[in-house]
Design an enzyme around this catalytic site. Structure first.
Site: not given
Lengths: 398, 401
Positions: A74, A77, A184
């Site tokens: 998603y 970075v 998560d």
């Protein structure tokens, strides 16, 4: 023994210079709270500020992207630098699907982190939202636990495991108090600074459980770190969900290998767990037979095993280590220890007592005597040997 | 509602020991077995957290002359919009919490920016979509494009996405707040855990035996009891609060106040023991009692005007046509008298009436100062004789059993 040495202020000779040689070596002491300050704090501030007169938060040109750090489903970075104050930052550039708008993961992550300020939670500095893109600007941390464990294979130094576990549980205790489930937990989502500060990151799947009797999807948490109740299809899970994940990370740090690895589906994952904990039944887990995925006939019967027989490193450590692991990796979610209780477990009693009374935003490394030990193995520095005199007492300590 | 299909009595009973947010039945069972200090602490923590979030983020538009101050949106337009959001929320099968969060986002935005009426629908719809992105699991949300199509709205996805950006920006991405629906759930859980003696009277006990230590063998035999009876009450209150959120006179009250008013109205009618319970909750929720009384009256009025308050056998019978005019002039005390009239009937209640009255006096102290013009002895209003000429409606329990 090492504990005594450190407490009395006599750190083992020679270790201070490379006490954490895996990452940048930097003088301690002058550091402020943030670890995303590449220019070392006060000395360079003048320079830093000349960079960006008139630059503002929430503006894309205020940040300079340096190198790509990672790519997720998603987001990508990047390491970056703030032109406002010269700080290193992590730029999480969210992939925007033109039709869907801002992904729910980004909305949850940003709006949850808005309310969470804690030394063991990654700090969200800024949000840059334009028509084409969305970037979350975080504080920069040098590595994550997954990379750290890759760099130091075969299990981490037992004292470092304790320091990491304490910080992980401290962060969890804080978010759980704020009624937030991370959902998560895994080594990749636990960021680590050069100093050894551990911070929970990636709140994209996190949820606020702010009302009683709220239920959620059971499709959460990477399979390896998903607790048996959720694997069995339970949707009314709560904070115990994260505690199982933390227990798995605990084992992984000690063993240098995941606790329940290498499977492809829910049933194999459950079998891995039952092999250690035994197949549950109504006698030892009332209600288990009503969970949607409960099919005892599909599983090989296996008796519960001693953790130290499965994860050999526990044999070398005091019994309280195994005891804490057992309390975290408990089948029945309501019997699992809470993060707050875990922090009070005797396993942590060797840490300096002030560590228990820190303000939210204060790092445990502010407490005298808390520091990371040199890891025994380092793939980036294979030739390096620890003096036998250092290794021996440490081995005894285990 | 978001009811799990696979809930088992046994797994809920295990939750009793849970230190974390559990299910409300667990609270019931826990409260029955032991007063559950840990459970109350947990719930009070939940309440405190919600109050903090509400205090930080609660904001509603100010109305002047029937319009939102600074914007050309009338209160009825606004109200319509919220009712429409309710429809949309049901259409998409979002849970009530999502609807409530959507309305909170909408109200915060309208109080932050000067919105033009032509964008109102787009703002409202986007608020709901944002709430869903936060609140619903992604498998429920579906695609934004699909939601727009199903809504029958004329605006494009691009417009919606632009609005999404504006809302997030204006509200600084700070969307987590505590909604009135959250407070209903929390107060409900506090009631069943802290006041177990109320359970039979507020319809929580549906005759199903919940044995905390069942025979393991017996468990699979009772899968039919998966829907928890206590959920019924919470669901009913949730529906009421959703209706109230569409009433513009009620927006001025915080969610915590509104939720408590709805619950109090019901408790008043169902149990003789309501007063101490409500004062306890009022104190815990730090709700201002004057505001609370005002809110309770308006809720009462509004719910009756909707003829909605309870399914099938409503508790009070009022002439709803007259209420609108009457209530404006109605003093709080008169109003309470009405409420009492509704509850009356049982002879045993009479003996306690002085105690209630004292309670009211406490609650209404501030009001009475303001209403000094009414003067005189308000005590006569509570004279049981006064109610004689009106036929009292016997208290009816909700159709839970």
């Amino acid at each position: 023994m090492i504990v005594d040495l450190v407490r009395s202020g006599l750190s083992p000779s020679g270790s201070r210079a490379h006490w954490f040689h895996t990452l940048q070596v930097r003088p301690r002491g002058r550091r402020g709270r943030s670890n995303s300050d590449p220019l070392g704090g006060t000395g360079c501030e003048g320079d830093a500020f000349t960079w960006g007169p008139g630059l503002q938060f929430r503006a894309a040109q205020s940040y300079l992207s340096l190198e790509k750090l990672g790519e997720g489903t998603y987001a990508s970075v990047y390491k970056g630098i703030s032109r406002i104050n010269g700080q290193l930052v992590a730029l999480k550039v969210i992939h925007m699907k033109t039709e869907e708008g801002v992904p729910f993961t980004a909305i949850r992550e940003a709006s949850l982190l808005k309310g969470l300020k804690h030394a063991n939670i990654v700090l969200l500095h800024d949000i840059i939202h334009t028509r084409e893109s969305l970037t979350l600007v975080f504080e920069y941390l040098q590595t994550d636990l997954a990379q750290y464990m890759t760099q130091h294979p075969g299990g981490l130094h037992s004292r470092n495991v304790r320091i990491f576990m304490f910080q992980l549980l401290r962060g969890l205790s804080f978010i759980h108090q704020n009624r937030i489930l991370h959902r998560d937990l895994k080594p990749q989502n636990l960021l680590i600074s050069y100093l050894g500060e551990l911070k929970l990151a990636d709140f994209g799947l996190a949820r606020s459980k702010s009302i009683p009797s709220q239920t959620f999807s059971s499709e959460v948490v990477t399979l390896w770190y998903r607790p048996p109740d959720v694997l069995l299809g339970s949707t009314d899970y709560s904070t115990a969900l994260d505690m199982w994940g933390a227990g798995c990370v605990f084992i992984e740090m000690l063993q240098g290998a995941p606790a329940f690895p290498g499977v492809t589906d829910v049933f194999e994952q459950l079998q891995k767990i039952w092999t250690v904990l035994g197949v549950p039944c109504e006698d030892n887990w009332p209600g288990v037979s009503l969970l949607p995925n409960y099919r005892p006939e599909w599983f090989h019967q296996s008796e519960p095993k001693q953790f130290r027989a499965v994860w050999k490193r526990l044999n070398q450590l005091p019994h309280k280590t195994e005891d804490l692991v057992q309390r975290m990796l408990t089948r029945v979610p309501t019997d699992r220890i809470s993060a707050l209780e875990a922090l009070k477990h005797p396993y942590f009693s060797t840490l300096p007592p002030p560590i228990m009374h820190l303000k939210d935003m204060v790092s445990i490394f502010k407490v005298p005597g808390v520091r990371l030990e040199t890891e025994v193995r380092d793939i980036f520095n294979p030739g390096r040997r620890i003096k036998p005199s250092l290794l021996l007492p440490a081995a005894k300590c285990w | 509602m978001h009811l799990p299909s696979n809930r088992s009595p046994a797994s809920e009973i295990r939750e009793v020991r849970c230190v974390c947010p559990g299910c409300s039945l667990a609270c019931v069972v826990s409260a029955m077995k032991n007063p559950g200090a840990a459970e109350s602490r947990r719930l009070l923590g939940l309440l405190d957290g919600a109050l903090v979030r509400e205090a930080r983020l609660w904001k509603v538009p100010v109305f002047k002359n029937g319009r939102i101050q600074g914007a050309d949106i009338s209160s009825s337009q606004h109200q319509e919009m919220i009712l429409w959001l309710g429809e949309m929320s049901r259409l998409f099968q979002f849970c009530p919490e999502t609807f409530a969060l959507g309305v909170c986002v909408l109200n915060r935005l309208l109080s932050t920016v000067k919105a033009q009426p032509k964008y109102l629908k787009c703002i409202a719809f986007t608020s709901l979509v944002l709430a869903a992105k936060i609140n619903e699991e992604d498998e429920v949300i579906g695609s934004v494009k699909d939601l727009v199509v199903r809504s029958g709205c004329s605006f494009s996805t691009a417009e919606l996405l632009r609005m999404e950006r504006i809302i997030l920006d204006k509200l600084h991405w700070d969307l987590y707040t505590a909604t009135p629906v959250d407070f209903i759930h929390i107060f409900h859980a506090l009631l069943v855990s802290g006041h177990p003696h109320l359970i039979p009277s507020i319809g929580l006990d549906s005759g199903v035996r919940w044995d905390p230590a069942p025979e393991p063998g017996a468990l699979p035999a009772s899968p039919g009891h998966q829907k928890r009876p206590s959920d019924f009450q919470a669901a009913l209150w949730t529906r009421q609060v959703q209706h109230c959120m569409a009433c513009h006179q009620l927006w001025q009250f915080k969610g915590s106040t509104l939720a408590l008013a709805i619950i109090t109205l019901e408790l008043e009618a169902l149990t003789a023991d309501w007063f101490s319970v409500v004062t306890d909750l009022l104190k815990r929720a730090q709700v201002d009692s004057v505001e609370f009384i005002h809110c309770k009256e308006m809720v009462d009025q509004y719910l009756h005007s909707l003829e909605f308050s309870l399914p099938a056998n409503a508790i009070y019978i009022f002439d709803s046509a007259q209420i609108q005019e009457q209530e404006r002039a109605c003093s709080p005390v008169q109003h309470l008298w009405k409420a009492r009239r509704g509850r009356g009937g049982g002879g045993s209640v009479q003996g306690d009436s002085d105690e209630y009255y004292d309670g009211f006096r406490c609650l209404y102290d501030d009001e009475e100062v303001n209403q000094g013009a009414e003067g005189g002895d308000v005590k006569h209003l509570f004279d049981p004789q006064q109610g004689k000429d009106v036929s009292p409606c016997p208290p009816l329990h909700p159709a839970v059993n």
